[in-house]
Design a protein around this motif. Structure first.
Motif, PDB file in Angstrom:
ATOM      1  N   GLU A 176       0.832  -1.204   0.000  1.00 25.91           N
ATOM      2  CA  GLU A 176       0.000   0.000   0.000  1.00 25.91           C
ATOM      3  C   GLU A 176       0.865   1.252   0.000  1.00 25.91           C
ATOM      4  O   GLU A 176       0.536   2.253  -0.650  1.00 25.91           O
ATOM      5  N   ARG A 214      -6.935  -1.417  -7.337  1.00 22.25           N
ATOM      6  CA  ARG A 214      -5.977  -1.389  -6.227  1.00 22.25           C
ATOM      7  C   ARG A 214      -6.592  -2.045  -4.988  1.00 22.25           C
ATOM      8  O   ARG A 214      -5.918  -2.796  -4.283  1.00 22.25           O
ATOM      9  N   ILE A 218      -5.211  -5.623  -2.985  1.00 22.48           N
ATOM     10  CA  ILE A 218      -4.966  -5.784  -1.549  1.00 22.48           C
ATOM     11  C   ILE A 218      -5.851  -6.880  -0.964  1.00 22.48           C
ATOM     12  O   ILE A 218      -5.403  -7.711  -0.159  1.00 22.48           O
TER      13      ILE A 218
END
Length: 331
Positions: A176, A214, A218
């Motif tokens: 991140e 994104r 994750i």
């Protein structure tokens, strides 16, 4: 000579006339229609009914009067509130007029200030153009010692047990962090150290960079526990072979904790051969992040961690990247 008889006061003719007059009066009375006499009791009852009706009307009028009085009081209260509001607005209007008058008085001063601001804007525009030209000349920007000039990024992640079971939360946090220093890129790819793709449908293709993608990266990483031989060589070489493009600026980020391969020099030679054009120019930047998982073990078990640090330090140096060794693998 004969004496005249004295005249009588009442004669026969006069009596006749009187009698005829009385007779005429009687005749008129007889021929005229007479009104029947009203019964006193019936008249009295009618009067009582009218009185009751009038009293009812009086009560109704009184009730309507109360209602009208209440409405009148409400209207008066509303009128008082409106008058108060008008007084407040008049005060605000007077204050606004006062400020307007003061602004008109200071109009000449404002013109001077506006002229000075215009001159300042021109100076700032010239300075801004100069700085922009300098920024265009210096394309390689650094954040925390890492060049962030790339348009495409590839993550090569060690998914071995030591990483997944001990350092995975820190891995997610560091990924991140890397994404945060690239607010927008043209493409992303995620592979493990064996060269396996996280998203098989994007094999050999770039994943579009969106906020949703994104987030999906994750989320999928949290449970991405695939086989690994604890050596990043396969993933690095697969990334170079599949995604090198002379027209694209690409960076590879290697995340790992150890290297179990046979020869460090052989790996470096292989990467040098793949990641070099006809001269000395490197095709893809290679960065690395080391997680000290094995340094919490006995010294005899730390050899592969030392070898990973040595390999990544030299590889990043040769390929224009940066090696970051973390001091803790916990989040």
């Amino acid at each position: 000579m004969r004496k005249r008889r004295p005249t009588e006061e009442f004669s026969l003719s006069f009596l006749d006339v009187i009698c005829c007059g009385f007779g005429a009066v009687i005749l008129l009375l007889m021929i005229t229609k007479t009104v029947q006499p009203q019964i006193l009791e019936a008249s009295t009852l009618n009067l009582q009914g009218k009185v009751a009706e009038l009293q009812t009307q009086v009560f109704e009028i009184r009730g309507e009067t109360r209602i009208l009085n209440r409405d009148l009081n409400a209207r008066q209260e509303q009128l008082s509130a409106l008058r108060e509001r008008i007084a407040i607005l008049q005060g605000q209007l007077a204050s606004t007029r006062s400020r307007h008058d003061s602004l008109q008085v200071n109009a000449s001063t404002s013109d001077v200030i506006a002229e000075q601001l215009a001159i300042a804007r021109q100076s700032l525009s010239a300075e801004q153009k100069r700085l922009q030209s300098q920024q265009q000349q210096a394309k390689n920007n650094y954040i925390g010692g890492i060049p962030v000039d790339s348009e495409y990024i590839i993550f090569v992640i060690d998914t071995s047990g030591s990483m997944f079971y001990y350092a995975w939360e820190r891995v997610l946090r560091e990924i991140e962090s890397v994404l945060s220093i690239y607010p927008e890129v043209k493409g992303i790819q995620v592979m493990n150290d064996m060269g396996d793709y996280m998203f098989s449908r994007y094999r050999g293709q770039w994943i579009p960079d969106t906020a949703a993608r994104r987030t999906a990266i994750i989320q999928n990483l949290r449970n991405w526990n695939v086989f690994s031989n604890s050596s990043p060589v396969e993933g690095i070489t697969q990334a170079i072979r599949s995604f090198y493009d002379g027209k694209k600026r690409i960076s590879i980020y290697v995340f790992g904790d150890d290297f179990t391969g046979n020869s460090i020099s052989q790996v470096l030679d292989t990467v040098d051969r793949l990641n070099r054009d006809n001269g000395d120019q490197r095709l893809i930047r290679i960065h690395a992040v080391g997680f000290p998982v094995l340094y919490s073990q006995a010294p005899a078990q730390q050899n592969t961690a030392h070898r990973f640090a040595a390999l990544m330090r030299e590889m990043t140096y040769r390929n224009g990247g940066t090696f970051v060794g973390l001091n803790d693998y916990r989040p």
